[in-house]
Structure formats: structure tokens, C-alpha cells
Design a protein around this motif. Structure first.
Motif, PDB file in Angstrom:
ATOM      1  N   GLU A   1      68.553 -58.420 103.663  1.00 46.15           N
ATOM      2  CA  GLU A   1      69.082 -57.739 102.467  1.00 46.15           C
ATOM      3  C   GLU A   1      68.478 -58.240 101.160  1.00 46.15           C
ATOM      4  OE1 GLU A   1      73.268 -60.210 101.762  1.00 46.15           O
ATOM      5  OE2 GLU A   1      73.062 -58.932 103.533  1.00 46.15           O
ATOM      6  N   ASN A   2      67.775 -59.377 101.216  1.00 42.00           N
ATOM      7  CA  ASN A   2      67.347 -60.025  99.963  1.00 42.00           C
ATOM      8  C   ASN A   2      65.894 -60.486 100.073  1.00 42.00           C
ATOM      9  OD1 ASN A   2      66.833 -62.029  97.990  1.00 42.00           O
ATOM     10  ND2 ASN A   2      69.022 -62.534  97.832  1.00 42.00           N
ATOM     11  N   PRO A   3      64.964 -59.734  99.466  1.00 41.99           N
ATOM     12  CA  PRO A   3      63.538 -60.078  99.598  1.00 41.99           C
ATOM     13  C   PRO A   3      63.174 -61.425  98.972  1.00 41.99           C
ATOM     14  CG  PRO A   3      63.844 -58.088  98.241  1.00 41.99           C
ATOM     15  CD  PRO A   3      65.192 -58.486  98.732  1.00 41.99           C
ATOM     16  N   ASP A   4      63.871 -61.839  97.904  1.00 42.25           N
ATOM     17  CA  ASP A   4      63.624 -63.176  97.334  1.00 42.25           C
ATOM     18  C   ASP A   4      63.940 -64.241  98.374  1.00 42.25           C
ATOM     19  OD1 ASP A   4      63.055 -62.179  94.750  1.00 42.25           O
ATOM     20  OD2 ASP A   4      65.203 -62.054  94.296  1.00 42.25           O
ATOM     21  N   PHE A   5      65.105 -64.080  98.996  1.00 42.81           N
ATOM     22  CA  PHE A   5      65.522 -65.046 100.014  1.00 42.81           C
ATOM     23  C   PHE A   5      64.515 -65.066 101.153  1.00 42.81           C
ATOM     24  CE2 PHE A   5      67.718 -66.837 103.592  1.00 42.81           C
ATOM     25  CZ  PHE A   5      68.536 -67.810 103.039  1.00 42.81           C
ATOM     26  N   LYS A   6      64.123 -63.885 101.611  1.00 40.10           N
ATOM     27  CA  LYS A   6      63.205 -63.802 102.753  1.00 40.10           C
ATOM     28  C   LYS A   6      61.869 -64.501 102.462  1.00 40.10           C
ATOM     29  CE  LYS A   6      60.814 -60.529 105.850  1.00 40.10           C
ATOM     30  NZ  LYS A   6      60.329 -61.674 106.591  1.00 40.10           N
ATOM     31  N   GLU A   7      61.327 -64.246 101.282  1.00 43.25           N
ATOM     32  CA  GLU A   7      60.023 -64.825 100.955  1.00 43.25           C
ATOM     33  C   GLU A   7      60.079 -66.357 100.958  1.00 43.25           C
ATOM     34  OE1 GLU A   7      58.406 -63.925  97.030  1.00 43.25           O
ATOM     35  OE2 GLU A   7      56.397 -63.909  97.909  1.00 43.25           O
ATOM     36  N   LEU A   8      61.119 -66.899 100.327  1.00 41.41           N
ATOM     37  CA  LEU A   8      61.247 -68.354 100.253  1.00 41.41           C
ATOM     38  C   LEU A   8      61.610 -68.942 101.617  1.00 41.41           C
ATOM     39  CD1 LEU A   8      62.798 -68.282  96.746  1.00 41.41           C
ATOM     40  CD2 LEU A   8      61.030 -69.943  97.358  1.00 41.41           C
ATOM     41  N   HIS A   9      62.495 -68.273 102.327  1.00 36.80           N
ATOM     42  CA  HIS A   9      62.906 -68.749 103.647  1.00 36.80           C
ATOM     43  C   HIS A   9      61.722 -68.807 104.610  1.00 36.80           C
ATOM     44  CE1 HIS A   9      64.416 -68.058 107.800  1.00 36.80           C
ATOM     45  NE2 HIS A   9      65.242 -69.008 107.454  1.00 36.80           N
ATOM     46  N   ASP A  10      60.940 -67.747 104.651  1.00 37.70           N
ATOM     47  CA  ASP A  10      59.791 -67.717 105.572  1.00 37.70           C
ATOM     48  C   ASP A  10      58.826 -68.860 105.259  1.00 37.70           C
ATOM     49  OD1 ASP A  10      60.937 -65.505 106.663  1.00 37.70           O
ATOM     50  OD2 ASP A  10      59.465 -64.053 105.904  1.00 37.70           O
ATOM     51  N   SER A  11      58.631 -69.114 103.973  1.00 41.36           N
ATOM     52  CA  SER A  11      57.722 -70.186 103.579  1.00 41.36           C
ATOM     53  C   SER A  11      58.248 -71.552 104.032  1.00 41.36           C
ATOM     54  CB  SER A  11      57.529 -70.169 102.059  1.00 41.36           C
ATOM     55  OG  SER A  11      56.804 -71.305 101.634  1.00 41.36           O
ATOM     56  N   VAL A  12      59.536 -71.812 103.780  1.00 41.09           N
ATOM     57  CA  VAL A  12      60.112 -73.125 104.109  1.00 41.09           C
ATOM     58  C   VAL A  12      60.165 -73.338 105.621  1.00 41.09           C
ATOM     59  CG1 VAL A  12      62.259 -74.469 104.095  1.00 41.09           C
ATOM     60  CG2 VAL A  12      61.425 -73.416 101.983  1.00 41.09           C
ATOM     61  N   VAL A  13      60.552 -72.326 106.361  1.00 38.07           N
ATOM     62  CA  VAL A  13      60.712 -72.506 107.806  1.00 38.07           C
ATOM     63  C   VAL A  13      59.356 -72.717 108.486  1.00 38.07           C
ATOM     64  CG1 VAL A  13      61.433 -71.345 109.941  1.00 38.07           C
ATOM     65  CG2 VAL A  13      62.954 -71.392 107.963  1.00 38.07           C
ATOM     66  N   ALA A  14      58.350 -71.987 108.060  1.00 37.96           N
ATOM     67  CA  ALA A  14      57.004 -72.214 108.616  1.00 37.96           C
ATOM     68  C   ALA A  14      56.524 -73.617 108.261  1.00 37.96           C
ATOM     69  CB  ALA A  14      56.031 -71.155 108.075  1.00 37.96           C
ATOM     70  N   TYR A  15      56.792 -74.018 107.029  1.00 36.22           N
ATOM     71  CA  TYR A  15      56.348 -75.336 106.572  1.00 36.22           C
ATOM     72  C   TYR A  15      57.053 -76.445 107.351  1.00 36.22           C
ATOM     73  CZ  TYR A  15      53.893 -78.160 103.140  1.00 36.22           C
ATOM     74  OH  TYR A  15      53.015 -79.023 102.534  1.00 36.22           O
ATOM     75  N   ARG A  16      58.345 -76.260 107.594  1.00 36.04           N
ATOM     76  CA  ARG A  16      59.122 -77.251 108.334  1.00 36.04           C
ATOM     77  C   ARG A  16      58.548 -77.474 109.728  1.00 36.04           C
ATOM     78  NH1 ARG A  16      64.976 -75.248 109.743  1.00 36.04           N
ATOM     79  NH2 ARG A  16      63.720 -74.075 111.238  1.00 36.04           N
ATOM     80  N   GLY A  17      58.148 -76.392 110.389  1.00 29.93           N
ATOM     81  CA  GLY A  17      57.567 -76.511 111.727  1.00 29.93           C
ATOM     82  C   GLY A  17      56.311 -77.362 111.731  1.00 29.93           C
TER      83      GLY A  17
ATOM     84  N   LYS B   1      74.841 -66.296  92.190  1.00 26.88           N
ATOM     85  CA  LYS B   1      74.052 -65.243  91.531  1.00 26.88           C
ATOM     86  C   LYS B   1      73.058 -64.634  92.504  1.00 26.88           C
ATOM     87  CE  LYS B   1      73.847 -67.809  87.123  1.00 26.88           C
ATOM     88  NZ  LYS B   1      74.621 -66.994  86.161  1.00 26.88           N
ATOM     89  N   ASN B   2      72.479 -65.518  93.324  1.00 27.93           N
ATOM     90  CA  ASN B   2      71.483 -65.095  94.311  1.00 27.93           C
ATOM     91  C   ASN B   2      71.273 -66.271  95.263  1.00 27.93           C
ATOM     92  OD1 ASN B   2      69.069 -64.502  95.739  1.00 27.93           O
ATOM     93  ND2 ASN B   2      68.357 -63.183  94.066  1.00 27.93           N
ATOM     94  N   PRO B   3      71.466 -66.070  96.568  1.00 29.47           N
ATOM     95  CA  PRO B   3      71.341 -67.218  97.494  1.00 29.47           C
ATOM     96  C   PRO B   3      69.947 -67.842  97.493  1.00 29.47           C
ATOM     97  CG  PRO B   3      71.616 -65.149  98.701  1.00 29.47           C
ATOM     98  CD  PRO B   3      71.867 -64.844  97.261  1.00 29.47           C
ATOM     99  N   ALA B   4      68.944 -67.125  96.959  1.00 28.65           N
ATOM    100  CA  ALA B   4      67.584 -67.685  96.912  1.00 28.65           C
ATOM    101  C   ALA B   4      67.508 -68.906  95.998  1.00 28.65           C
ATOM    102  CB  ALA B   4      66.583 -66.616  96.469  1.00 28.65           C
ATOM    103  N   PHE B   5      68.521 -69.101  95.139  1.00 28.35           N
ATOM    104  CA  PHE B   5      68.534 -70.299  94.292  1.00 28.35           C
ATOM    105  C   PHE B   5      68.563 -71.582  95.123  1.00 28.35           C
ATOM    106  CE2 PHE B   5      69.748 -67.732  90.521  1.00 28.35           C
ATOM    107  CZ  PHE B   5      68.948 -68.357  89.570  1.00 28.35           C
ATOM    108  N   THR B   6      69.012 -71.479  96.365  1.00 27.71           N
ATOM    109  CA  THR B   6      69.135 -72.696  97.174  1.00 27.71           C
ATOM    110  C   THR B   6      67.786 -73.374  97.416  1.00 27.71           C
ATOM    111  OG1 THR B   6      70.443 -73.615  98.991  1.00 27.71           O
ATOM    112  CG2 THR B   6      68.924 -71.830  99.564  1.00 27.71           C
ATOM    113  N   PHE B   7      66.709 -72.586  97.456  1.00 34.92           N
ATOM    114  CA  PHE B   7      65.413 -73.151  97.860  1.00 34.92           C
ATOM    115  C   PHE B   7      64.820 -74.119  96.841  1.00 34.92           C
ATOM    116  CE2 PHE B   7      65.874 -69.252 100.295  1.00 34.92           C
ATOM    117  CZ  PHE B   7      65.606 -69.715 101.565  1.00 34.92           C
ATOM    118  N   GLY B   8      65.210 -74.013  95.586  1.00 36.93           N
ATOM    119  CA  GLY B   8      64.729 -74.979  94.597  1.00 36.93           C
ATOM    120  C   GLY B   8      65.272 -76.374  94.839  1.00 36.93           C
ATOM    121  N   THR B   9      66.408 -76.435  95.522  1.00 37.25           N
ATOM    122  CA  THR B   9      67.059 -77.735  95.741  1.00 37.25           C
ATOM    123  C   THR B   9      66.974 -78.174  97.201  1.00 37.25           C
ATOM    124  OG1 THR B   9      68.641 -77.035  94.059  1.00 37.25           O
ATOM    125  CG2 THR B   9      69.141 -79.070  95.252  1.00 37.25           C
TER     126      THR B   9
END
Lengths: 366, 366
Positions: free
Chosen positions: A326-342, A107-115
Motif C-alpha cells: 500500500e505504500n511505495p515509500d515503505f516498499k522502496e526503503l524496506h526492499d533496500s534494507v532487507v537485501a542489505y541485511r542479507g 504520519k508514514n511508516p516509512a519514517f521508521t527506516f531513518g532510525t
């Protein structure tokens, strides 16, 4: 400073308000209406760790409300199939569910970040991000678009990479490999020539036995043992880089959630936190024995070769960059997780990792 | 199979009993009497992680009982000094407390197991042992001798080894070293010539500044930063092998605990599990930033040399063997933890550790 919102937070912040020196009985009755809900789980009862986390959640909610708020739990397939829990909650077929949100990446690849994000946060880091790093708020900002409210309610801890009929010695061995693999990570593996297969739990074993597929991943030793894969594919690879700390959520229809009295919302948050730590602990408890039995039964443990890990990591990075455009939901969650991981691994490598390294060396020397 | 007793367990097992199709208001009132208790913490308010775990616990208990069961929290020194919380709970000066049980190793070295065994379990393994590995039951079998019931309610995760005015390059550098170090581990370090010092939090900094002591350990970056040690002792060692996953407990006077309605006991268990996962997550969240600030302020990170770790491990083993001969409480808990540690690291080294290793290498390469 301390985040005292959302999740665990809202609870503490609001506590003072709930504290009166004398609360008359009618007030309690009002704040504790009789409610009967149904929860659809994505998992079968046989997964006593994953399903067990939802079972503990429902029993705790009933117990802490003196039986006034009861949630009846249904296993995958009893009301809706395991992969349709989100839809059932979204349209209020059931008021709530237990599911890993990444099942819905289609439905939306941003669903991955919840898991779990492949090459993302480990189990403890997931909790830090959810409870204190804004992760819970970001995930729910996204879930609200689907009329759902979610609370983290468990973790499998880092998963295994799965069962392979033949050894994986180089990235060439991935080409054309028919691999049963959960969700979003298939889109990464495709870039390396893997042919990802979506197969329901019960159908994996015969497919692997007949050679219809070449490999299959499920969870880790304890759950994998039950499905018997070691009998038909002996190479057991690690780590499951696509699921370093996967978190199943309990999810609620947002309208129904908003109708709950504050007390019941608090009970849900606290019960979910308990299921979270209970499930992490249970997987850690049961996996060592299962691993020993699997190895005794002939499973051959293999780490993914460095070049395979590197190729997968690079393919993941490419995919994430494309999706972020292409997907602002994905970008917002991705940026948060990747910065946090570092940040997290900066600290993790010091005390935590050095201690584990020392203890592992001691163990293998002894 | 799943342990469904004690701790989280008893709760789930008893859930069905609490579920009636209709509970009249008087029954609720009976099961929710007005109770006001006091909790003495071993920690000052400034430790918003450790003290914060007790604060969240008390607020949650009040909130989930609609204000009927209220526990007022007092910081170390407000009712009793931080090191006398056990005594105060044992003799019912206060009904409950928040404390690491290892503070009381002078009464009996078996108190160390409720918090951390040097070279013992990491934070996640502690939870596995407590919730599913019989640890909670064994610790409480021991605590009952002191008329106390305890529930795990947090974790600092692996601690740092502390602040040293001079580098530790070999075991010779430990000889005569005046080291402020918490509790039981001093008995291990003594065997290597260290002169352990027991100094309360507020007095450590001046002692280190004047050179009255040569080194001091406290917790980890976030808590240590507040005490300012980096200004007077720049070598910051890791890992804190004596505290790989230290767990503060909430403890209750056993007679008072037994008088609680079942509902309130369940609320305490669930609220403590929430504080547990909340505190682990909070330490993981706040430590990376603190570590960066400390390094920017001149702290020099140093791993303990291999020969120092090995000498300490051997000294610990000797001490444990001696104590096991003379103290059956110690032996029972030690045997349980050491067997559990072997199983846990067997599994930990596979998926979890390999994933972390890969991510740490990536980070340092990037």
C-alpha cells in the motif's frame, strides 16, 4: 566502487574545488557569514548520550567555523515537545532538530527506516547502509517530502527489550500485556495480543509501579538505570529486536539547508559523522557498568524465548508485506534494507561473529 | 561521566571559548594561516579503504579550512616506504603520516596497542576505549616518547585469518608453517612452531605460488581479493584473532602539531573521527560482495579449530605476562585493554550478540 556522494561522500568529491593556492581574506568572510540557528532536540538533557550527541554537534559546528555559525540547542519541551521536532523543523519554527525519525511513523511508516527497522540492521550495518549503501540518499528522498534534510548523527547500538513485571515464557504471556513500547514496533506486537502504550519518559515509572502497565522498554542499561525501572519490574529482557541499531538524525528545514554556504554544509556533515562515532562509543563505554549495577540491584536478565522471537519476526514480515503493497515509500526503503541485511549477515557471521563468540566463551569460562 | 578531554573531548570542552558574538575578519585570518604539509601513508593507493581514509581526511581538512590548511597525501613508497612512516614523522621528514602503529612493534611491543592487541577489543570496543575509556590518552602518552601525536582514523573491522595451502586441523599443523603474518602476532605464533615471515604486499603472491611460504594473511575479503591469493591457496581461515578491530592512526610530528592553531587541531580531530566511521562502514559495505566472489572462485572457508584458538590464546597470555614484567609501557596499556575487554564483552554478549545470533540463524535457515 566507493560512493562519493551525499553525506560523507559529497564532501570528499567536492574537496578539490575548495582548494585554491591562495584564498584572500574577503573570500573567507563571504563563505563564512554569521548565522544563528536554533536546534530542538527530542531528548532531555539528562540523556547525556543522546542529547550529548547533539550538544557535541552544535559545539563542533561553532568551533570549526570560528564562532560564525552557531546553533543553539534546546532540550525536549523547551521550544516544542520531543515528539513534535519534525513538525517544528518542517514549518521552520526552528531551523533544525535532533530526533529519531521513527517517532513520526504515524504520519508514514516509512519514517521508521531513518532510525531502525525491527529485525533490521545492527549499528555498524546501519552506517554501512547510510554512508555507502544508498541509505542516506533513500532516506532523504523520503524526508524531502516533508521539507526536511537529515544526517545520521549517532547510534544507541542494540537496545534492550525492556522491563517486565512477570516472566515471558511463551507467546501466550504476550496476550493482553500492556507494554510501553516506542513507536512502530507496537504495530508488530499488537498482532500477538500486546496492548502497546505510548507514554512519555517521566510517566513510565509511576505507571509501571501502580501496575497500570505490565512492562516498559526505554533504551539500554545506562539510560534505563536513570529511570529506576528495576525497582518495580525486575525481569530485564533482551534483545530489543525492534531497535538493533537505532540512529538519531540531525534534521534541517530543507529551504534553510539549501541556503547554507557549501562550507557550512560540509562542517555539518563532518560534525554529524563525529557525533555518530562518538555516541556509539559512549554507549558501549557506559553500558557495562550500568548493567552490573542493575544486576547487583536485583534485575533478572532474561532472553526472549525462541518462540517469542519467531512469532514476532513472522508478525513483522506480515506487516512489512502489507505495508509494502500500500505504500511505495515503505516498499522502496524496506526492499533496500532487507537485501542489505542479507548481504551484511553473510559476512558478519564469518570473522566478526566467530571472534566475538570465542571471546564471550572465554569470558564465561574464566 | 562523560569524558570531555582529548580526541573528540577537548573539542567540545573548548567550544565555548571559540564562540564570540562577532568575530572580525582579521581574527579569522590570524587563526587560519596558510599551511602546506605532507602526509606519508603506509598504504598503496590501490587499497581504497585504508588509503581512502587518509584521502578523505586530507580533503576534509582542506575543505573545512577553505583551502588554508592543505595536507598533500603520498602513498607508501612515494616519499618513504610504508614501514618507515613513523620514523619519517618523528624526524620531521614529513609533518604527518597515516600508519598502523603496530608496524613498529620491533622498536617497542607497546606500539601494538594503537592498532590491535591479539585477542583484544573488537572494532566498536576500540572506539569506546579510545574516545571514552582513556585509550587515546594512554596511547599518546606512549607515542609522545617518539615525538609523535596520533588520532584514530579508521578501522578494518575484524580481519580474516588468511590463506593456507593446506588445512589446519590441529596445533601440529602449525609446526614449521611458513606464514606471512603482520607484525606482533608472529611472536605469539612462533611459540607454536610457526615460522613468521615479513613480506611486503607485492611479494606475497609469488612466494605463496612457489611454495616459498605455506600461508599468508592480509586483511579481509575485499583487500585480499585484489591480491589474488585464492588462486594459489584455497583454504581461507577465520577469524583473524590477532586483528579483531585494527585502527590505523593519522600521526603528526609532535612539535609541528603543537604549533598548529587550535582551530586546525579541532579540524583534524573531527576529520579523523569522520574517517574512522567512514572506513568501518566502507569495509562492512564492500566485504560481503568480495566474500561471495571469492567463494564462487573456489575459496574454502574454514574456522580455526577450537584447540588452535585455545593454544594461541594461551601463548598470547604467556607472552603478555612476560612483556608486562619487562616493559612498563606494555604493562600499562595491556592492563587497560584487558580490563576493558572484560567489561565490554560482559555487555556485548547480552543484547548485541544475542540479536546477531538470532539474525544469523534466521539467515542460514532461510
Amino acid at each position: 566502487m566507493m560512493k562519493r556522494r551525499g553525506l560523507v561522500g559529497g564532501l570528499a568529491a567536492g574537496a578539490a574545488a575548495g582548494v585554491a593556492s591562495s584564498v584572500p581574506a574577503p573570500a573567507i568572510a563571504q563563505s563564512m557569514p554569521e548565522i544563528r540557528w536554533r536546534m530542538a532536540s527530542s531528548f532531555p538533557k539528562s540523556l547525556d548520550t543522546l542529547y550529548g550527541g547533539a550538544d557535541l554537534f552544535c559545539k563542533t559546528v561553532a568551533e570549526l567555523t570560528d564562532g560564525k555559525f552557531q546553533i543553539q540547542l534546546f532540550a525536549a519541551g523547551e521550544i516544542v515537545p520531543g515528539l513534535q521536532v519534525l513538525d517544528a523543523v518542517q514549518n521552520n519554527t526552528v531551523e533544525c532538530g535532533q530526533t529519531p525519525t521513527y517517532y513520526y511513523f504515524g504520519k508514514n511508516p516509512a519514517f521508521t527506516f531513518g532510525t531502525a527497522l525491527p529485525f533490521g540492521l545492527n549499528a555498524r550495518m546501519m552506517n554501512a547502509w547510510f554512508y555507502h549503501g544508498g541509505g542516506h540518499e533513500l532516506v532523504n528522498k523520503f524526508l524531502a517530502k516533508f521539507n526536511v534534510y537529515g544526517i545520521p548523527a549517532g547510534n544507541t547500538n542494540c537496545q534492550m527489550g525492556g522491563w517486565f513485571r512477570k516472566e515471558i515464557k511463551s507467546i501466550d504471556d504476550l496476550k493482553g500485556l500492556k507494554f510501553r513500547v516506542g513507536g512502530f514496533s507496537g504495530r508488530i506486537l499488537q498482532r500477538l495480543g500486546v496492548v502497546p502504550q505510548q507514554i512519555a519518559a517521566g510517566d513510565i515509572y509511576p505507571a509501571l509501579e501502580k501496575g497500570t502497565i505490565d512492562a516498559a522498554e526505554w533504551v539500554g542499561p545506562y539510560d534505563d538505570e536513570k529511570l529506576g525501572f528495576y525497582k518495580v519490574a525486575k525481569f530485564y529482557y533482551y534483545p530489543g529486536w525492534w531497535e538493533p541499531g537505532p540512529c538519531p538524525h540531525v534534521i534541517f528545514n530543507l529551504d534553510k539547508w539549501n541556503e547554507l554556504p557549501k562550507l557550512y554544509k560540509d562542517v555539518c556533515h563532518t560534525a554529524a559523522a563525529q557525533s555518530n562515532v562518538w555516541m556509539m562509543a559512549k554507549y558501549d563505554h557506559v553500558n557495562p557498568g550500568a548493567l552490573k549495577r542493575l544486576v547487583a540491584a536485583g534485575a533478572q536478565l532474561r532472553p526472549f524465548p525462541g518462540e517469542v522471537m519467531e512469532a514476532c519476526f513472522n508478525a513483522a514480515k506480515e506487516l512489512y508485506a502489507e505495508l509494502s503493497k500500500e505504500n511505495p515509500d515503505f516498499k522502496e526503503l524496506h526492499d533496500s534494507v532487507v537485501a542489505y541485511r542479507g548481504e551484511q549477515y553473510l559476512w558478519w557471521q564469518v570473522a566478526e561473529y566467530t571472534y566475538d563468540t570465542y571471546m564471550i566463551r572465554l569470558r564465561t569460562k574464566a
